[in-house]
Motif scaffolding. Structure first.
Motif, mmCIF file in Angstrom:
data_model
loop_
_atom_site.group_PDB
_atom_site.id
_atom_site.type_symbol
_atom_site.label_atom_id
_atom_site.label_comp_id
_atom_site.label_asym_id
_atom_site.label_seq_id
_atom_site.Cartn_x
_atom_site.Cartn_y
_atom_site.Cartn_z
ATOM 1 N N LYS B 167 -8.245 7.958 32.260
ATOM 2 C CA LYS B 167 -9.088 7.628 31.191
ATOM 3 C C LYS B 167 -9.542 5.899 31.515
ATOM 4 O O LYS B 167 -10.539 5.232 30.873
ATOM 5 N N HIS B 314 -4.098 2.306 21.569
ATOM 6 C CA HIS B 314 -3.152 3.913 21.943
ATOM 7 C C HIS B 314 -4.823 4.374 21.501
ATOM 8 O O HIS B 314 -6.059 3.685 21.289
ATOM 9 N N PHE B 315 -4.717 5.687 21.518
ATOM 10 C CA PHE B 315 -5.757 6.212 21.760
ATOM 11 C C PHE B 315 -4.871 8.006 20.505
ATOM 12 O O PHE B 315 -4.227 7.657 20.234
ATOM 13 N N ASP B 316 -6.881 8.598 20.211
ATOM 14 C CA ASP B 316 -6.830 9.469 19.389
ATOM 15 C C ASP B 316 -5.811 10.208 20.000
ATOM 16 O O ASP B 316 -5.247 11.142 19.255
ATOM 17 N N ARG B 386 0.956 8.329 22.734
ATOM 18 C CA ARG B 386 -0.556 7.900 23.378
ATOM 19 C C ARG B 386 -0.973 6.294 23.412
ATOM 20 O O ARG B 386 -2.143 5.742 23.254
ATOM 21 N N ALA B 449 -9.695 2.481 22.814
ATOM 22 C CA ALA B 449 -8.240 1.909 22.507
ATOM 23 C C ALA B 449 -8.593 1.594 20.903
ATOM 24 O O ALA B 449 -9.258 0.658 21.185
#
Lengths: 154, 532
Positions: B167, B314-316, B386, B449
């Motif tokens: 990522k 933070h990510f989905d 996440r 993010a």
């Protein structure tokens, strides 16, 4: 400077325990939706009380700051007023609030029921460990193509 | 008084282990004194359900927080960055993340290239074979071909980049910035009787698997097989000298609390950038009224700590979470001096995976992302598993005002005066921190993010202890010469991070060990003229 004491910390007094129970219930309440107990669950609260060793002094200070005068102790207030007082405490004393958050989270998030609810296997990391994907190494092609970026200084 | 020995090594950490192993072939009688004990992998936090909590308790990185018998207190009130260490066999390598970058060639020529600080008296090419030897002894994984370094060959394949590395690496590609899988002192395959990493994720509190290269499982077993004697629970209080200005041995407190004298022909200090000046400053005498080896007045000065900035988002979708070695990839994009920037020198990024549930909750509440009361559980589930991010490791230039002295009041359990830290972040370093926060946010935004947070400087991150007994050719401007020998006391050597002239912008352990191996090599090759 904070220097941990080697001597055993004195346990919380009954009024301190009552205030702490009230605080942690407000912090992490039970949830039927997620199937988890609150941080004031007897098993979790007992774990917290046994684990405050290095934070005993700071925790006592935090609880005294929350309770204020003896006739207006947190546990004696109606619930909405408890929440208001705790919100004010977090704004006024973030460092002390962080102590309570830490002692609570350290025990709450190792409870079997909570770990299962958040999708964790109920076990320590060792000896089974975990799987991690290798990842796509071809992503490095543009980095290689750009060439050297360091200064050659001998 | 104990029976005399040829060599005393003080400290059994990263550098003490390396120098002991290297000198073993001389067949001299060598004793290492270590104030702590052997770590036991069965005690490490990852073996129990309280694995995260213990990293804030008896396995806390701050000796002041731990307060264990092996620890000595450090007065770090006058520093925005608090000191981290581990006192025991293996030293800081028991707790480090095993992120294992080398210094870059330009780091040894700071004055020549950038007009600041001083050049080292050794260069990258001189240390290169010792970096390579150390990689083999520790067992270093990595991927060859990093364009940020001269060619080097990892011992084994790199640790997984995982979803996190993918990522963030893809985001770096989009920005056109350098990134590469980290060199890590973590086994990815069986090596020298040690088992490979199983992604416990708890490198920072001791590796129960033994896959992480702490020197208690790498150098020390080899050194002990070669007849080096390692005495634990032995805390050195001071070094003794004679009228010829030579060290005659050391005084230490054993586990029974009694102070004894250990005579030796050679004394080697490997106590880190705080422990070493502490002992030297405690070794005053009529001959050395300002502390031992301190005719330059520089013992304890020029402390460098590597201020860190931490940027996380933070990510989905779920990423690696708490699984796997915490650091997966690095970036050297902003490492070298760029005249377009408002600071000289630079920093590296180390990109890190997620956090366990306890850290997620503590950080989430501190950052205002995790509420108390209603909403706590739903918010927690949006954060947990996440998150990803990075820390910048900013080069700290030497300044004499940043220093280790002796606290006039604070003492350890044996009554030895404790170190006191006086430290400020310089204007140059602050600009570097600010730059790294801004670029870090760009990277995380490019990666998609949300809920991005930043801390700079990171307060509990004083891992890298450097510069307090610097190396140099000029006795008025340095404490030890170009091969680690004290200018003032010709049978006293220093091999830890104290000798760093500058800090670079990367984790120092591989360089500390390469320097220790280099000094040992110099001792061996100069053995017949060592004290000339």
């Amino acid at each position: 400077m904070t220097t941990a004491e080697n001597d055993p910390s004195p346990p919380l007094s009954a009024p301190e325990r009552e205030t702490l129970e009230c605080v942690v219930r407000n912090m992490i309440p039970a949830s039927a939706e997620y199937g988890v107990p609150g941080a004031d669950d007897p098993r979790i609260l007992a774990d917290i009380l046994q684990s405050i060793d290095r934070d005993r002094e700071a925790l006592g200070k935090a609880l005294r700051a929350i309770d204020g005068s003896a006739d207006r102790r947190l546990a004696n207030l109606p619930e909405p007023e408890q929440a208001r007082r705790l919100a004010a405490f977090r704004v006024a004393s973030p460092d002390l609030a962080a102590v309570i958050e830490s002692v609570t989270a350290r025990c709450y998030y190792r409870d079997d029921r909570v770990m299962a609810s958040i999708g964790m296997e109920v076990r320590p990391p060792f000896p089974h460990g975990y799987e991690v994907e290798q990842g796509d190494w071809s992503l490095l092609e543009p980095v290689r193509a750009r060439g050297r970026i360091y200064r050659d200084a001998g | 008084m104990n029976e005399p020995v040829d060599v005393i090594i003080i400290g059994a950490g990263a550098s003490g282990a390396a120098v002991a192993w290297s000198l073993a072939e001389t067949r001299m009688r060598i004793v290492c004194l270590e104030q702590g004990d052997w770590p036991r992998s069965s005690d490490f936090p990852s073996t129990g359900r309280d694995w995260e909590a213990r990293t804030l308790e008896d396995y806390a990185i701050s000796p002041n927080r731990r307060g264990l018998p092996a620890d000595y207190p450090v007065n770090d009130d006058d520093s925005p960055i608090k000191i981290a260490n581990y006192n025991g066999v293996g030293g800081g390598t028991v707790f480090y993340a095993a992120h294992f970058p080398r210094l870059h060639p330009s780091d040894f020529r700071v004055r020549s290239l950038d007009g600041v600080a001083d050049d080292w008296p050794v260069d990258y090419r001189t240390l290169e074979p010792f970096y390579g030897l150390n990689d083999k002894m520790m067992g270093v994984s990595g991927l060859a071909g990093d364009p940020a370094y001269p060619q080097k060959e990892p011992v084994m394949p790199a640790i997984p980049m995982g979803r996190t590395g993918e990522k963030l690496g893809a985001a770096m590609n989009g920005l056109g910035w350098h990134w590469w899988p980290s060199d890590a002192a973590i086994l990815t395959e069986e090596y020298e009787g040690r088992a490979p990493c199983i992604n416990l994720g708890q490198c920072g509190s001791g590796c129960a698997q033994g896959a992480k290269a702490s020197t208690d499982v790498t150098y020390w077993p080899e050194a002990i097989r070669s007849r080096i004697e390692l005495r634990t629970r032995c805390r050195v209080s001071r070094i003794e000298t004679n009228d010829a200005n030579m060290a005659t041995g050391v005084h230490y407190f054993g586990g029974d609390g009694r102070e004894v004298f250990q005579p030796a022909e050679i004394v080697i200090m490997a106590c880190n950038g705080i422990g070493t000046p502490r002992i030297l400053l405690n070794s005053t005498s009529g001959r050395f009224p300002n502390g031992l080896a301190n005719s330059s007045g520089l013992v304890g000065k020029n402390l460098m700590l590597h201020p860190y900035a931490q940027i996380r988002g933070h990510f989905d979708e779920p990423l690696d979470g708490y699984r796997g070695p915490p650091i997966c990839i690095w970036s050297m994009e902003f490492y070298e001096t760029d005249p377009e920037r408002d600071f000289v020198r630079g920093y590296s990024y180390q990109f890190s995976r997620g956090l366990g549930p306890v850290r997620t909750a503590i950080n989430g509440m501190a950052d205002g992302l995790l509420p108390w009361g209603e909403g706590h559980h739903a918010a927690f589930r949006r954060l947990f598993d996440r998150s990803a991010g990075m820390v910048s490791v900013c080069e700290d230039l030497p300044e004499e005002t940043n220093r280790v002295t002796l606290d006039p009041n604070l003492k350890d359990a044996d009554g030895i005066p404790a170190p006191k830290i006086t430290y400020r972040i310089s204007g140059n370093t602050q600009k570097m921190l600010d730059h790294s926060v801004a670029r870090g946010i760009e990277i995380l935004e490019a990666a998609g993010a949300h809920d991005i947070t930043a801390r700079a400087p990171l307060p509990y991150a004083g891992w890298h202890l450097m510069g307090t007994a610097r190396m140099g050719m000029d006795p008025e401007r340095s404490v030890v010469n170009e091969w680690g020998r004290s200018h003032d006391v010709k049978n006293l050597f220093i091999v830890d991070g104290s000798v760093f002239v500058t800090s670079g912008g990367v984790n120092p352990t591989s360089t500390i060990q390469a320097v220790a191996l280099y000094v040992a090599d110099q001792i061996k090759s100069r053995i017949y003229e060592l004290f000339d």
